[in-house]
Design an enzyme around this catalytic site. Sequence first.
Site, short mmCIF file in Angstrom:
data_model
loop_
_atom_site.label_atom_id
_atom_site.label_comp_id
_atom_site.label_asym_id
_atom_site.label_seq_id
_atom_site.Cartn_x
_atom_site.Cartn_y
_atom_site.Cartn_z
N ASN A 11 -26.21 72.04 -36.15
CA ASN A 11 -26.64 73.43 -36.35
C ASN A 11 -28.16 73.49 -36.15
OD1 ASN A 11 -27.26 75.97 -37.28
ND2 ASN A 11 -26.60 75.61 -39.39
N LYS A 13 -30.01 76.02 -36.04
CA LYS A 13 -30.65 77.13 -36.77
C LYS A 13 -31.66 77.85 -35.86
CE LYS A 13 -29.64 74.75 -41.05
NZ LYS A 13 -29.97 74.50 -42.44
N HIS A 96 -22.51 80.58 -43.37
CA HIS A 96 -23.53 79.61 -43.78
C HIS A 96 -24.33 80.20 -44.95
CE1 HIS A 96 -27.08 77.07 -43.77
NE2 HIS A 96 -26.37 76.19 -43.10
N GLU A 98 -27.35 80.27 -45.57
CA GLU A 98 -28.55 81.01 -45.16
C GLU A 98 -28.19 82.42 -44.71
OE1 GLU A 98 -30.03 78.00 -42.49
OE2 GLU A 98 -30.46 76.71 -44.20
N GLU A 166 -21.05 72.72 -48.14
CA GLU A 166 -22.49 72.57 -48.06
C GLU A 166 -23.13 73.04 -49.37
OE1 GLU A 166 -24.01 72.35 -43.80
OE2 GLU A 166 -24.06 74.44 -44.40
N GLY A 172 -31.45 70.99 -46.32
CA GLY A 172 -32.87 70.91 -45.97
C GLY A 172 -33.75 70.34 -47.07
N SER A 211 -28.47 67.71 -45.74
CA SER A 211 -29.31 66.51 -45.67
C SER A 211 -28.59 65.27 -45.16
CB SER A 211 -29.97 66.23 -47.03
OG SER A 211 -30.85 67.31 -47.37
P1 PGA Z 1 -29.67 70.11 -43.20
O1 PGA Z 1 -28.86 71.48 -42.95
O2 PGA Z 1 -28.92 69.02 -42.51
O3 PGA Z 1 -31.02 70.36 -42.58
O4 PGA Z 1 -29.73 69.90 -44.68
C1 PGA Z 1 -27.46 71.47 -43.00
C2 PGA Z 1 -26.94 72.86 -42.73
O5 PGA Z 1 -27.53 73.83 -43.21
O6 PGA Z 1 -25.94 73.03 -42.03
#
Ligand code: PGA
Length: 250
Positions: A11, A13, A96, A98, A166, A172, A211
């Site tokens: 992803n 983003k 997601h 976000e 998640e 992140g 992460s």
């Molecule tokens: P990350 O994001 O690997 O940067 O923690 C995962 C995600 O949001 O899908």
Amino acid sequence: MTVRKILIAGNWKMNWGPGSVAEVDLVRRGADDLSGVELSIHPPAVFACKVAERLAGSAVRLGGQDCHWEPSGARTGDVSAGMWAEVGAAFVIVGHSERRADHGESNAVVAAKAASVQAVGLTPIVCVGETLAERQDGRTLEVIGRQLDESVPDSILNQPLVLAYEPVWAIGSGLTPTPQQIIDVHASMRAALAGRAADLGPGVRLLYGGSVKPSNAAELLALPEVNGALVGGASLKAADFLAIAAAAPM
Ligand code: PGA
């Protein structure tokens, strides 16, 4: 026994830069040695065609990060699932955290988006996950259970579907749950699916996301009922993304 091919979904983003096309090319090349794993790259929507061109003829799949639930119309700034299908995508991420946080997306909206993805023959990757406060309150399994009930209605369980666990606090942040915490959530998700659709649930892949990086991928991907990973930051560098995929049990 149900065989679920490991899926490693990248992803990207809201990230794109001068080196991004080269990274896509490197993933494409590296994927030749990883035929036991399915890989997908989810770029920002405006670069989808460019990525599709670079991936043409390869086993690496293109994916979307989001879509609107309507097929077309007056929806400024949005793209539909059908548009993702038209550029050759195989997957679209929906729900997601976000999106849920930045755009106030409810479970009902996420369910409608997932259905719109299946309606055009693509596979939704539906995300669920608890916040840190919810985990600290001991409410993780309750929260995930409700998100599953409301974001993944029975009507979408009989078509291709991927779910991603998640934890919001792991995204992140560099933090990951303990192996036992992941095992507990994935087992509860698998049990919930089995309870609702004994015939159909077993084919659904359950990804872990938050992460994931080369140094922890082998441990995470070896956990029971972890059928792949949704990778954010570490998917932007082909070397890291490929190292994660190479760590998958094959
Ligand atoms: P990350 O994001 O690997 O940067 O923690 C995962 C995600 O949001 O899908």
